[in-house]
Design a protein around this motif. Structure first.
Motif, PDB file in Angstrom:
ATOM      1  N   ILE A   5      48.562   2.221   1.494  1.00 37.56           N
ATOM      2  CA  ILE A   5      48.248   0.907   0.940  1.00 37.56           C
ATOM      3  C   ILE A   5      49.565   0.257   0.547  1.00 37.56           C
ATOM      4  O   ILE A   5      50.303   0.786  -0.299  1.00 37.56           O
ATOM      5  CB  ILE A   5      47.305   1.046  -0.269  1.00 37.56           C
ATOM      6  CG1 ILE A   5      45.983   1.671   0.193  1.00 37.56           C
ATOM      7  CG2 ILE A   5      47.089  -0.312  -0.931  1.00 37.56           C
ATOM      8  CD1 ILE A   5      45.090   2.118  -0.926  1.00 37.56           C
ATOM      9  N   HIS A   6      49.864  -0.877   1.187  1.00 33.89           N
ATOM     10  CA  HIS A   6      51.127  -1.572   0.929  1.00 33.89           C
ATOM     11  C   HIS A   6      50.958  -2.572  -0.203  1.00 33.89           C
ATOM     12  O   HIS A   6      50.031  -3.384  -0.196  1.00 33.89           O
ATOM     13  CB  HIS A   6      51.626  -2.278   2.190  1.00 33.89           C
ATOM     14  CG  HIS A   6      52.037  -1.310   3.247  1.00 33.89           C
ATOM     15  ND1 HIS A   6      53.263  -0.697   3.258  1.00 33.89           N
ATOM     16  CD2 HIS A   6      51.370  -0.828   4.316  1.00 33.89           C
ATOM     17  CE1 HIS A   6      53.337   0.122   4.284  1.00 33.89           C
ATOM     18  NE2 HIS A   6      52.194   0.063   4.951  1.00 33.89           N
ATOM     19  N   GLN A   7      51.865  -2.486  -1.167  1.00 33.12           N
ATOM     20  CA  GLN A   7      51.870  -3.406  -2.294  1.00 33.12           C
ATOM     21  C   GLN A   7      53.284  -3.922  -2.518  1.00 33.12           C
ATOM     22  O   GLN A   7      54.253  -3.374  -1.992  1.00 33.12           O
ATOM     23  CB  GLN A   7      51.374  -2.716  -3.571  1.00 33.12           C
ATOM     24  CG  GLN A   7      49.924  -2.291  -3.504  1.00 33.12           C
ATOM     25  CD  GLN A   7      49.424  -1.748  -4.828  1.00 33.12           C
ATOM     26  OE1 GLN A   7      50.152  -1.127  -5.585  1.00 33.12           O
ATOM     27  NE2 GLN A   7      48.161  -2.002  -5.115  1.00 33.12           N
ATOM     28  N   HIS A  40      48.468  -5.912  -3.913  1.00 31.97           N
ATOM     29  CA  HIS A  40      48.389  -5.769  -2.463  1.00 31.97           C
ATOM     30  C   HIS A  40      49.102  -6.893  -1.721  1.00 31.97           C
ATOM     31  O   HIS A  40      49.070  -8.042  -2.159  1.00 31.97           O
ATOM     32  CB  HIS A  40      46.920  -5.749  -2.014  1.00 31.97           C
ATOM     33  CG  HIS A  40      46.207  -4.510  -2.439  1.00 31.97           C
ATOM     34  ND1 HIS A  40      45.737  -4.334  -3.727  1.00 31.97           N
ATOM     35  CD2 HIS A  40      45.892  -3.388  -1.759  1.00 31.97           C
ATOM     36  CE1 HIS A  40      45.155  -3.149  -3.812  1.00 31.97           C
ATOM     37  NE2 HIS A  40      45.236  -2.550  -2.642  1.00 31.97           N
ATOM     38  N   GLU A  73      56.600   5.256  -4.082  1.00 30.33           N
ATOM     39  CA  GLU A  73      55.483   5.804  -3.320  1.00 30.33           C
ATOM     40  C   GLU A  73      54.762   6.787  -4.227  1.00 30.33           C
ATOM     41  O   GLU A  73      55.389   7.587  -4.906  1.00 30.33           O
ATOM     42  CB  GLU A  73      55.979   6.499  -2.061  1.00 30.33           C
ATOM     43  CG  GLU A  73      56.623   5.544  -1.072  1.00 30.33           C
ATOM     44  CD  GLU A  73      57.029   6.217   0.225  1.00 30.33           C
ATOM     45  OE1 GLU A  73      56.286   7.104   0.683  1.00 30.33           O
ATOM     46  OE2 GLU A  73      58.080   5.850   0.755  1.00 30.33           O
ATOM     47  N   ARG A  79      44.417   8.269  -2.584  1.00 31.01           N
ATOM     48  CA  ARG A  79      44.936   7.138  -1.814  1.00 31.01           C
ATOM     49  C   ARG A  79      46.459   7.098  -1.954  1.00 31.01           C
ATOM     50  O   ARG A  79      46.993   7.391  -3.022  1.00 31.01           O
ATOM     51  CB  ARG A  79      44.317   5.835  -2.304  1.00 31.01           C
ATOM     52  CG  ARG A  79      42.785   5.863  -2.174  1.00 31.01           C
ATOM     53  CD  ARG A  79      42.142   4.680  -2.821  1.00 31.01           C
ATOM     54  NE  ARG A  79      42.250   3.531  -1.916  1.00 31.01           N
ATOM     55  CZ  ARG A  79      41.830   2.323  -2.232  1.00 31.01           C
ATOM     56  NH1 ARG A  79      41.303   2.074  -3.412  1.00 31.01           N
ATOM     57  NH2 ARG A  79      41.937   1.345  -1.360  1.00 31.01           N
ATOM     58  N   TYR A  81      50.006   5.011  -1.867  1.00 32.98           N
ATOM     59  CA  TYR A  81      50.529   3.670  -2.117  1.00 32.98           C
ATOM     60  C   TYR A  81      52.025   3.629  -1.860  1.00 32.98           C
ATOM     61  O   TYR A  81      52.737   4.584  -2.180  1.00 32.98           O
ATOM     62  CB  TYR A  81      50.288   3.257  -3.574  1.00 32.98           C
ATOM     63  CG  TYR A  81      48.839   3.084  -3.923  1.00 32.98           C
ATOM     64  CD1 TYR A  81      48.241   1.839  -3.911  1.00 32.98           C
ATOM     65  CD2 TYR A  81      48.055   4.185  -4.278  1.00 32.98           C
ATOM     66  CE1 TYR A  81      46.895   1.676  -4.232  1.00 32.98           C
ATOM     67  CE2 TYR A  81      46.715   4.034  -4.600  1.00 32.98           C
ATOM     68  CZ  TYR A  81      46.147   2.784  -4.579  1.00 32.98           C
ATOM     69  OH  TYR A  81      44.833   2.628  -4.899  1.00 32.98           O
ATOM     70  N   LYS A  82      52.462   2.511  -1.305  1.00 30.86           N
ATOM     71  CA  LYS A  82      53.890   2.241  -1.140  1.00 30.86           C
ATOM     72  C   LYS A  82      54.125   0.841  -1.698  1.00 30.86           C
ATOM     73  O   LYS A  82      53.565  -0.133  -1.201  1.00 30.86           O
ATOM     74  CB  LYS A  82      54.300   2.299   0.330  1.00 30.86           C
ATOM     75  CG  LYS A  82      55.784   2.091   0.548  1.00 30.86           C
ATOM     76  CD  LYS A  82      56.146   2.259   2.019  1.00 30.86           C
ATOM     77  CE  LYS A  82      57.637   2.110   2.211  1.00 30.86           C
ATOM     78  NZ  LYS A  82      58.007   2.256   3.628  1.00 30.86           N
ATOM     79  N   VAL A  83      54.929   0.772  -2.772  1.00 32.46           N
ATOM     80  CA  VAL A  83      55.163  -0.497  -3.452  1.00 32.46           C
ATOM     81  C   VAL A  83      56.632  -0.870  -3.334  1.00 32.46           C
ATOM     82  O   VAL A  83      57.506  -0.106  -3.752  1.00 32.46           O
ATOM     83  CB  VAL A  83      54.777  -0.423  -4.946  1.00 32.46           C
ATOM     84  CG1 VAL A  83      54.843  -1.806  -5.577  1.00 32.46           C
ATOM     85  CG2 VAL A  83      53.403   0.201  -5.133  1.00 32.46           C
TER      86      VAL A  83
END
Length: 136
Positions: A5-7, A40, A73, A79, A81-83
Motif C-alpha cells: 500500500i503506497h502512501q 494513500h 516501510e 498489510r 505499507y510504504k510511505v
C-alpha cells in the motif's frame, strides 16, 4: 505475497518568533499517538501531490515542497505499507483540518520527544537537515 500500500506523508516546518517548529497531528486510530500527516496515494496522483493533499486534509495547512525526507516501510495487521515522506515549509493555514487530529506546532527537539515512533524521529532528523534548521 501481499501487495504494498503506497502512501505519502508531509513533514511541515515553520519559524515563529525565531523558533524553528514542526507540525504534528494525532493518529486517527489512536489519538494518544503523535505522527506526521500521511495517507494513500490516489491513482494518477504524484507522491508529492498526495503528501500535500493529506497535509491539507488532516491539518488544514499548506506548504512549499523542499525535498524528500525518506521512506518508511512497515506491516500492520498483515498489510504492507510504504510511505514516502516529503519536507514542506509552511505557507498558510486554510482550515482546522480533520476533527480529532489536533494539529500542533512543536519546537524540533520537543517534537522529537513527542513523536510516537522511532522511525518518525529518524525522519525528523533527516528532514531538519534538508531545511537547514537545527536538528535534535
Amino acid at each position: 505475497m501481499n501487495s504494498v500500500i503506497h502512501q505519502a506523508g508531509a513533514i511541515l516546518f515553520r519559524t515563529e518568533h525565531g523558533l524553528n517548529q514542526v507540525l504534528l497531528i494525532r493518529a486517527k486510530k489512536d489519538q494518544g499517538k503523535w505522527i506526521f500527516p500521511k495517507g494513500h496515494v490516489e491513482p494518477g496522483e504524484s507522491e508529492t501531490d498526495a503528501a500535500l493533499r493529506e497535509l491539507l486534509e488532516e491539518s488544514g495547512m499548506q506548504g512549499k515542497l523542499i525535498g524528500k525526507a525518506g521512506t518508511l516501510e512497515y506491516q500492520n495487521k498483515g498489510r504492507y505499507y510504504k510511505v514516502e515522506y516529503y519536507v514542506y515549509l509552511f505557507e498558510e493555514k486554510i482550515s482546522n483540518g480533520e476533527p480529532g487530529r489536533d494539529p500542533q506546532w512543536y519546537p524540533i527537539d520537543v517534537a522529537h520527544r513527542t513523536l510516537s515512533y522511532q522511525s518518525s524521529r529518524d525522519l525528523l532528523i533527516a528532514a531538519s537537515k534538508l531545511t537547514g534548521y537545527r536538528s535534535v
